[in-house]
Design a protein around this motif. Structure first.
Motif, PDB file in Angstrom:
ATOM      1  N   LYS A 127      14.280  33.431   9.101  1.00 27.25           N
ATOM      2  CA  LYS A 127      14.031  32.095   8.335  1.00 27.25           C
ATOM      3  C   LYS A 127      12.330  32.087   7.943  1.00 27.25           C
ATOM      4  N   ASN A 128      12.197  31.863   6.675  1.00 21.88           N
ATOM      5  CA  ASN A 128      10.788  31.529   6.106  1.00 21.88           C
ATOM      6  C   ASN A 128      10.162  30.484   6.763  1.00 21.88           C
ATOM      7  N   PRO A 129       9.051  30.930   7.633  1.00 23.54           N
ATOM      8  CA  PRO A 129       8.454  29.850   8.490  1.00 23.54           C
ATOM      9  C   PRO A 129       7.886  28.572   7.628  1.00 23.54           C
ATOM     10  N   THR A 130       7.962  27.485   7.981  1.00 22.26           N
ATOM     11  CA  THR A 130       7.630  26.398   7.103  1.00 22.26           C
ATOM     12  C   THR A 130       6.417  25.689   7.608  1.00 22.26           C
ATOM     13  N   ASN A 131       5.811  26.037   8.927  1.00 21.04           N
ATOM     14  CA  ASN A 131       4.593  25.504   9.639  1.00 21.04           C
ATOM     15  C   ASN A 131       4.026  26.398  10.435  1.00 21.04           C
ATOM     16  N   ASN A 132       2.894  26.092  11.021  1.00 22.44           N
ATOM     17  CA  ASN A 132       1.847  26.915  11.820  1.00 22.44           C
ATOM     18  C   ASN A 132       2.721  27.074  13.111  1.00 22.44           C
TER      19      ASN A 132
ATOM     20  N   LYS B 125       1.091  24.885   0.185  1.00 21.94           N
ATOM     21  CA  LYS B 125       0.429  25.602  -0.926  1.00 21.94           C
ATOM     22  C   LYS B 125       1.579  26.708  -1.174  1.00 21.94           C
ATOM     23  N   GLY B 126       2.552  26.932  -0.727  1.00 19.28           N
ATOM     24  CA  GLY B 126       3.541  27.793  -0.891  1.00 19.28           C
ATOM     25  C   GLY B 126       4.237  28.625   0.176  1.00 19.28           C
ATOM     26  N   SER B 127       5.177  29.263  -0.166  1.00 24.47           N
ATOM     27  CA  SER B 127       5.977  29.769   1.093  1.00 24.47           C
ATOM     28  C   SER B 127       5.535  30.997   1.782  1.00 24.47           C
TER      29      SER B 127
ATOM     30  N   ALA C  70       6.392  33.942   2.143  1.00 22.99           N
ATOM     31  CA  ALA C  70       6.578  35.350   1.352  1.00 22.99           C
ATOM     32  C   ALA C  70       5.375  35.411   0.294  1.00 22.99           C
ATOM     33  N   THR C  71       5.184  34.315  -0.512  1.00 18.77           N
ATOM     34  CA  THR C  71       4.395  34.153  -1.404  1.00 18.77           C
ATOM     35  C   THR C  71       2.922  34.438  -0.912  1.00 18.77           C
ATOM     36  N   TRP C  72       2.575  33.703   0.345  1.00 17.73           N
ATOM     37  CA  TRP C  72       1.268  33.926   0.936  1.00 17.73           C
ATOM     38  C   TRP C  72       0.981  35.447   1.290  1.00 17.73           C
ATOM     39  N   ILE C  73       2.063  36.115   1.818  1.00 21.69           N
ATOM     40  CA  ILE C  73       1.988  37.606   2.063  1.00 21.69           C
ATOM     41  C   ILE C  73       1.604  38.288   1.046  1.00 21.69           C
ATOM     42  N   ALA C  74       2.500  38.053  -0.104  1.00 21.53           N
ATOM     43  CA  ALA C  74       2.236  39.027  -1.402  1.00 21.53           C
ATOM     44  C   ALA C  74       0.712  38.639  -2.178  1.00 21.53           C
TER      45      ALA C  74
END
Length: 71
Positions: A2-7, A62-64, A66-70
């Motif tokens: 699942k895409n993590p949504t918080n730290n 600020k974004g997902s 996956a976007t942060w990694i990319a």
């Protein structure tokens, strides 16, 4: 995964699982820019190491993930 949504969710993730789930995304992004296979593999490795080292900087507002990694 699942895409993590918080730290807090990120802190509970297995680093090996992050690599397994997101390496294909990083490989795809890097291979568009770096055509040499050996250089590309090195950049992917460096990017994943930096990702794991900087998980605390991820901001889901600020974004997902996956976007942060990319980027």
């Amino acid at each position: 995964m699942k895409n993590p949504t918080n730290n807090d969710e990120l802190g509970n993730l297995d680093p090996n699982q992050i690599i397994k789930d997101y390496k294909p995304l990083v490989v795809k992004s890097v291979s568009k820019v770096i055509k040499n296979k050996m250089d590309s593999e090195e950049v992917v490795q460096d990017a994943l190491i930096k990702t794991l080292a900087n998980l605390n900087k991820f901001n889901p507002v600020k974004g997902s993930f996956a976007t942060w990694i990319a980027t």
